[in-house]
Design an enzyme around this catalytic site. Sequence first.
Site, PDB file in Angstrom:
ATOM      1  N   LYS A  66      65.724   2.353 -94.856  1.00  0.00           N
ATOM      2  CA  LYS A  66      66.950   2.547 -95.970  1.00  0.00           C
ATOM      3  C   LYS A  66      65.669   2.560 -97.049  1.00  0.00           C
ATOM      4  O   LYS A  66      64.365   2.017 -96.729  1.00  0.00           O
ATOM      5  CB  LYS A  66      67.033   0.724 -96.019  1.00  0.00           C
ATOM      6  CG  LYS A  66      67.360   0.936 -97.652  1.00  0.00           C
ATOM      7  CD  LYS A  66      68.387  -0.257 -97.899  1.00  0.00           C
ATOM      8  CE  LYS A  66      67.950  -1.199 -98.633  1.00  0.00           C
ATOM      9  NZ  LYS A  66      68.496  -2.188 -99.248  1.00  0.00           N
ATOM     10  N   MET A 218      67.527 -15.294-103.008  1.00  0.00           N
ATOM     11  CA  MET A 218      67.277 -14.197-103.184  1.00  0.00           C
ATOM     12  C   MET A 218      67.336 -13.398-103.536  1.00  0.00           C
ATOM     13  O   MET A 218      67.002 -12.003-103.399  1.00  0.00           O
ATOM     14  CB  MET A 218      69.320 -14.290-102.806  1.00  0.00           C
ATOM     15  CG  MET A 218      70.083 -14.859-101.910  1.00  0.00           C
ATOM     16  SD  MET A 218      70.008 -14.775-100.352  1.00  0.00           S
ATOM     17  CE  MET A 218      69.482 -14.121 -99.385  1.00  0.00           C
TER      18      MET A 218
HETATM   19  P1  NAD Z   1      70.563  -6.432-112.067  1.00  0.00           P
HETATM   20  O1  NAD Z   1      69.822  -6.100-112.719  1.00  0.00           O
HETATM   21  O2  NAD Z   1      72.030  -6.176-112.082  1.00  0.00           O
HETATM   22  O3  NAD Z   1      70.226  -8.485-112.512  1.00  0.00           O
HETATM   23  C1  NAD Z   1      69.198  -8.630-112.734  1.00  0.00           C
HETATM   24  C2  NAD Z   1      69.723 -10.589-112.844  1.00  0.00           C
HETATM   25  O4  NAD Z   1      68.092 -11.244-113.573  1.00  0.00           O
HETATM   26  C3  NAD Z   1      70.284 -10.540-114.282  1.00  0.00           C
HETATM   27  O5  NAD Z   1      70.712 -12.203-114.025  1.00  0.00           O
HETATM   28  C4  NAD Z   1      69.530 -10.596-115.187  1.00  0.00           C
HETATM   29  O6  NAD Z   1      70.358 -11.780-115.746  1.00  0.00           O
HETATM   30  C5  NAD Z   1      68.636 -12.225-114.808  1.00  0.00           C
HETATM   31  N1  NAD Z   1      67.664 -10.966-114.944  1.00  0.00           N
HETATM   32  C6  NAD Z   1      66.750 -10.459-115.877  1.00  0.00           C
HETATM   33  N2  NAD Z   1      65.478 -10.316-116.455  1.00  0.00           N
HETATM   34  C7  NAD Z   1      65.285 -11.668-116.108  1.00  0.00           C
HETATM   35  C8  NAD Z   1      63.706 -12.551-116.887  1.00  0.00           C
HETATM   36  N3  NAD Z   1      62.693 -11.844-117.382  1.00  0.00           N
HETATM   37  N4  NAD Z   1      63.813 -13.527-116.718  1.00  0.00           N
HETATM   38  C9  NAD Z   1      64.525 -14.098-115.436  1.00  0.00           C
HETATM   39  N5  NAD Z   1      66.181 -14.108-115.728  1.00  0.00           N
HETATM   40  C10 NAD Z   1      65.915 -12.249-115.661  1.00  0.00           C
HETATM   41  O7  NAD Z   1      70.092  -6.495-110.240  1.00  0.00           O
HETATM   42  P2  NAD Z   1      70.599  -7.142-109.433  1.00  0.00           P
HETATM   43  O8  NAD Z   1      71.010  -6.124-108.224  1.00  0.00           O
HETATM   44  O9  NAD Z   1      71.753  -8.553-109.162  1.00  0.00           O
HETATM   45  O10 NAD Z   1      69.665  -7.670-108.570  1.00  0.00           O
HETATM   46  C11 NAD Z   1      68.889  -9.546-109.001  1.00  0.00           C
HETATM   47  C12 NAD Z   1      67.532  -9.532-107.824  1.00  0.00           C
HETATM   48  O11 NAD Z   1      68.394  -9.612-107.093  1.00  0.00           O
HETATM   49  C13 NAD Z   1      66.902  -8.330-107.957  1.00  0.00           C
HETATM   50  O12 NAD Z   1      65.412  -9.059-108.449  1.00  0.00           O
HETATM   51  C14 NAD Z   1      66.595  -7.422-106.427  1.00  0.00           C
HETATM   52  O13 NAD Z   1      65.337  -6.761-106.020  1.00  0.00           O
HETATM   53  C15 NAD Z   1      66.997  -8.806-106.319  1.00  0.00           C
HETATM   54  N6  NAD Z   1      67.718  -8.304-104.878  1.00  0.00           N
HETATM   55  C16 NAD Z   1      66.861  -9.031-103.390  1.00  0.00           C
HETATM   56  C17 NAD Z   1      67.213  -8.793-102.208  1.00  0.00           C
HETATM   57  C18 NAD Z   1      67.629  -9.388-101.080  1.00  0.00           C
HETATM   58  O14 NAD Z   1      67.783  -8.719-100.004  1.00  0.00           O
HETATM   59  N7  NAD Z   1      66.688 -10.694-101.624  1.00  0.00           N
HETATM   60  C19 NAD Z   1      68.913  -7.489-102.574  1.00  0.00           C
HETATM   61  C20 NAD Z   1      69.378  -6.872-103.280  1.00  0.00           C
HETATM   62  C21 NAD Z   1      69.115  -6.710-104.830  1.00  0.00           C
END
Ligand code: NAD
Length: 320
Positions: A66, A218
């Site tokens: 990916k 996550m």
């Molecule tokens: P998004 O940008 O749509 O949402 C971001 C989230 O993080 C929101 O809830 C926002 O309020 C919060 N946030 C942003 N800055 C912040 C800060 N300084 N302090 C606290 N909270 C903060 O992103 P998303 O697509 O929902 O992804 C969220 C996270 O999940 C990302 O870190 C992404 O990389 C991660 N992710 C992990 C996996 C996995 O397999 N573990 C897969 C996809 C995404």
Amino acid sequence: MLIVPEERIAELVSPEAAYQAVEAVFDAMARGEAYNFPVVREALGEGRQYGFKSGLDRAGGMLGVKAGGYFPGNADRGIPNHQSTVMLFDPESGRPLALVGGNLLTALRTAAASAISIDRLARSDSRVLGMVGAGHQAAFQMRAAARVRPFERVLGWNYHPEMLGRLAEVAAELGLPFEAVTLDRLGAEADVIVTITSSPAASLRDAHVRPGTHLACMGTDTKGKQEVEPALLARARLFTDEVAQAASIGECQHALAAGLIAEGDITPIGDVITGAHPGRAGADEITLFDGTGVGLQDIAVAACALAEALARGVAAEVAI
Ligand code: NAD
């Protein structure tokens, strides 16, 4: 080579199919039949991240990568911050098999991993779901969690409270009451907590979380991200998708760096699936799943999409 476009994924891969595919690949990893290659992840500047996650599943006959990343400016353009594409190859010949849109698949496979952890590790009497985070992934996480436990209500907290309306909408879609609360209340009342933020520092503290809670952490999938206080990891029984990733880019990176836990304290969730590890030890234990997101999850759900596209005759063929 076949192309399975992003627009087709929703009709081709159900959350249930994603759950089955991810569980099967975690099982194969635990049996040593599938492994992930080292992750490449680069900062592009202005908060943009780009990288490659790849692996081989001998049991499932899958090889792939990916390519994708996180582009925080995308929300303003009306497209998801996560952008990714999966490329599948024939593991025998190395020939490219398919290019599969990876955006929805990423959300489905991430929610599936979290739901697998809840199903395998949360108390069976869990009724209150706590959500920390309200971005793109949070909706998928909530829906997937609701499939594996009969939650009666949802509590939510987000660093940006103006985004909490999204959680309320998804809870309403699931027929569940939703309340925006403080982290004190969320930790005191939730049986299961999902954290899904891109936070650079811990929001959820050790003192917030009561005994018996299951946490699916996550959001931390890169060096430097952090959602929970390391002391909480020291108090919890720890599980992950892959120990090497948990240690390097997952939530465990911080507790390891602080010397509060050792890599040997972290169990792959696949060991619970195969029965090699019993999972939760008692009703008062805190269990924490560090979901870092492995390449094999992406390959498994992309293979699922390809198989379904072939069965329905909707994959476009191009010569390469
Ligand atoms: P998004 O940008 O749509 O949402 C971001 C989230 O993080 C929101 O809830 C926002 O309020 C919060 N946030 C942003 N800055 C912040 C800060 N300084 N302090 C606290 N909270 C903060 O992103 P998303 O697509 O929902 O992804 C969220 C996270 O999940 C990302 O870190 C992404 O990389 C991660 N992710 C992990 C996996 C996995 O397999 N573990 C897969 C996809 C995404």
